[in-house]
Design a protein around this motif. Sequence first.
Motif, PDB file in Angstrom:
ATOM      1  N   ASP A  54       0.833  -1.207   0.000  1.00 19.09           N
ATOM      2  CA  ASP A  54       0.000   0.000   0.000  1.00 19.09           C
ATOM      3  C   ASP A  54       0.866   1.256   0.000  1.00 19.09           C
ATOM      4  O   ASP A  54       0.603   2.202  -0.738  1.00 19.09           O
ATOM      5  CB  ASP A  54      -0.913   0.026   1.232  1.00 19.09           C
ATOM      6  N   ARG A  84      -6.220  -5.628  -3.410  1.00 16.95           N
ATOM      7  CA  ARG A  84      -5.172  -4.626  -3.629  1.00 16.95           C
ATOM      8  C   ARG A  84      -4.529  -4.789  -5.008  1.00 16.95           C
ATOM      9  O   ARG A  84      -4.217  -3.799  -5.674  1.00 16.95           O
ATOM     10  CB  ARG A  84      -4.125  -4.735  -2.523  1.00 16.95           C
ATOM     11  N   ASN A 124      -6.765  -3.293  -7.586  1.00 19.85           N
ATOM     12  CA  ASN A 124      -6.658  -1.836  -7.590  1.00 19.85           C
ATOM     13  C   ASN A 124      -5.514  -1.379  -8.500  1.00 19.85           C
ATOM     14  O   ASN A 124      -5.671  -0.475  -9.314  1.00 19.85           O
ATOM     15  CB  ASN A 124      -6.453  -1.318  -6.159  1.00 19.85           C
ATOM     16  N   ILE A 128     -18.167  -2.476  -6.927  1.00 21.81           N
ATOM     17  CA  ILE A 128     -16.986  -2.066  -7.701  1.00 21.81           C
ATOM     18  C   ILE A 128     -16.940  -2.832  -9.024  1.00 21.81           C
ATOM     19  O   ILE A 128     -16.671  -2.245 -10.078  1.00 21.81           O
ATOM     20  CB  ILE A 128     -15.691  -2.294  -6.884  1.00 21.81           C
TER      21      ILE A 128
END
Length: 155
Positions: free
Chosen positions: A75, A106, A109, A146
Amino acid sequence: MLEDLQITNIFAIGLVVVSISLLGYFSVKTLITSNSFQQGIKLYQAKDYQGAEAAFRKVIAINSTNDVVRLLLGDLLNNQGKTDEAKELFTQVINRSPKNADAYLRLANILLLQEKQEEALKNLEQSKALFQKQRQPEKAQTIAKIIQQVTTKTK
């Protein structure tokens, strides 16, 4: 007979000394890991990203199986624009722990940032399925939204 008893006692004492030494070693290792992790969190919150990165890397060097730290470091790297390094960390977590829903999320993303919608959707679906299996329906519903948004944008 007395000699056998002495040998047995020496062996038992040696075993106890070795056990205590190992316990001490692992206690110190755990303490260092915990301190470095806490330091990394504090530095991250203080926006000292280089310091936080160094602390998280130290934790990984000491305890290479800590997936939570790998996710946090990923992150951090992603927020600094080091998406390839972050992507590699998330992929490592997935390879080591294929049931880690957060790692798939993640990675998705980053894939969305790289405009790789098809790969991102696969990872989002995997994350959603894992959250459902882990009895976390709220997270699964959020990911479903999403997925819907990404699917709508790609059409």
